[in-house]
Design an enzyme around this catalytic site. Sequence first.
Site, PDB file in Angstrom:
ATOM      1  N   GLU A   1      73.820  21.869 -23.544  1.00 62.09           N
ATOM      2  CA  GLU A   1      73.567  23.275 -23.823  1.00 62.09           C
ATOM      3  C   GLU A   1      74.993  24.163 -23.751  1.00 62.09           C
ATOM      4  O   GLU A   1      75.024  25.207 -22.916  1.00 62.09           O
ATOM      5  CB  GLU A   1      72.762  23.341 -22.471  1.00 62.09           C
ATOM      6  CG  GLU A   1      71.528  22.917 -22.249  1.00 62.09           C
ATOM      7  CD  GLU A   1      70.545  23.165 -21.250  1.00 62.09           C
ATOM      8  OE1 GLU A   1      71.113  23.633 -20.225  1.00 62.09           O
ATOM      9  OE2 GLU A   1      69.411  22.630 -21.139  1.00 62.09           O
TER      10      GLU A   1
ATOM     11  N   GLU B   1      63.864  15.433 -24.968  1.00 62.86           N
ATOM     12  CA  GLU B   1      63.428  15.727 -23.514  1.00 62.86           C
ATOM     13  C   GLU B   1      61.678  16.287 -24.045  1.00 62.86           C
ATOM     14  O   GLU B   1      61.543  17.389 -23.425  1.00 62.86           O
ATOM     15  CB  GLU B   1      64.054  16.970 -23.066  1.00 62.86           C
ATOM     16  CG  GLU B   1      65.549  16.264 -22.596  1.00 62.86           C
ATOM     17  CD  GLU B   1      66.522  17.340 -21.816  1.00 62.86           C
ATOM     18  OE1 GLU B   1      66.075  18.527 -21.412  1.00 62.86           O
ATOM     19  OE2 GLU B   1      67.751  17.199 -21.909  1.00 62.86           O
TER      20      GLU B   1
HETATM   21  C1  GLA Z   1      67.555  20.538 -19.362  1.00 64.34           C
HETATM   22  C2  GLA Z   1      68.408  19.478 -18.952  1.00 64.34           C
HETATM   23  C3  GLA Z   1      67.491  18.161 -18.466  1.00 64.34           C
HETATM   24  C4  GLA Z   1      66.815  18.708 -17.261  1.00 64.34           C
HETATM   25  C5  GLA Z   1      65.781  19.708 -17.930  1.00 64.34           C
HETATM   26  C6  GLA Z   1      64.841  20.466 -16.883  1.00 64.34           C
HETATM   27  O1  GLA Z   1      66.800  20.362 -20.441  1.00 64.34           O
HETATM   28  O2  GLA Z   1      69.086  18.956 -20.157  1.00 64.34           O
HETATM   29  O3  GLA Z   1      68.571  17.566 -17.717  1.00 64.34           O
HETATM   30  O4  GLA Z   1      67.539  19.368 -16.328  1.00 64.34           O
HETATM   31  O5  GLA Z   1      66.415  20.916 -18.327  1.00 64.34           O
HETATM   32  O6  GLA Z   1      64.327  19.323 -15.900  1.00 64.34           O
END
Ligand code: GLA
Length: 395
Positions: free
Chosen positions: A182, A288
């Site tokens: 990020e 994710e």
């Molecule tokens: C982001 C992070 C993850 C997690 C999610 C929320 O995507 O990369 O590690 O913290 O947020 O759970």
Amino acid sequence: MMRDWSSVRADGKLPLAFGLAWVGTLLWFVAWHSLIAADSPAESDAERPEPSLAEAARRWFVLGVGVHDALPRRSEDHPLLLRHFRSVTPENGLKPAAVQPLEGQWHFAVPDAFVAFAQRHGLQVVGHCLVWAKDDRTPAWFYPPGQSPADRQQLFQRLSNHIRTVVSRYRGQMAEWDVVNEALDDGTNALRPSGWSRLCGTDFIAWAFRWAHEFDPNAMLVYNDYRNELPGKREACFRLLRDLREQGVPVHAVGLQGHYEVDEVPYDELERTFEGLRAMGLRAVVSELDLDMVPRSRWWADGGRHREELARWNPYPEGLPAAMLDRQARQYARLFRLFRRYADVIERVSFWNLHDGQSWLNEFPWRRVNHPLLFDRAGKPKPAFYAVLEVLNEP
Ligand code: GLA
């Protein structure tokens, strides 16, 4: 001749015969039950007859999941996890704030146990993450307030020490590292404003990858972000990657977090992103994945004006209605059909959390009963599971 029950009783033969019969029955009963118990894996198979998703995905990509750090102790999660997934990402335990909350204070017990569990069960591990390039996700000691670019040497030293300690500890045990998470801006800047970008520009990203590679040359190194398949952020992401590669930085893949919302899955933009990555010779991971069924984006719209209303919005406390389950199934199926088409680019697809009851989207950004995954709160496969399975199995 009449049996004289009284005399038999009197000499103890009848009670003995009865006793033997009872003991026999009892033994038979116990044996029968233990047979059933010994058979219980088969019985739970019968309760959970669905085929393995990871097995179906195997010819396309690795199927994984981000799970609670305490996975080794959560035995109730093991059957579902081990049946359907081949890669695990510890949810928090390897983030800088967990591993080194204060300078030189290391916390490895939790990730050590996680990695050992994964190894015992033949699961790949994704190390997540070495840098989370946000001020509120970086332990404050990395760059105390008031530091200026003149102090960047100190920050580099701290970063290299962190990466060396963490990555070399798990050398050869991680399939992948999310090296930087990020770092891209959501607005018009290239990088998100933070101590990292203020002190080091993009150099902290370049060096993080170099050091990660130095301490574990076999791990696949990932730059991970959200909404980086959308125009704007995608272009910034591609520019960053091109720039890194021109400098010879060992970056191997881009992570697309894939936290989507129902009816808003960016199929076309994803397709363009996979095309672009393919053209650059980079791998992709969907790192994710989930599909928010009580969509959250209005939370940030119009200066936060809808928050009070949203905080009370909880439309599916008892479960998704059939029509919504079906809609979710169709959207997941379309997504996996797309992933299949880019299987030459995609290394791994990981869900974020094991089943609906464990999803972070039950809490974020407000509390509601959410249903974003393929398994319901009891770990039972939902229609979306069967839809994805079918897509993966199509010839
Ligand atoms: C982001 C992070 C993850 C997690 C999610 C929320 O995507 O990369 O590690 O913290 O947020 O759970």
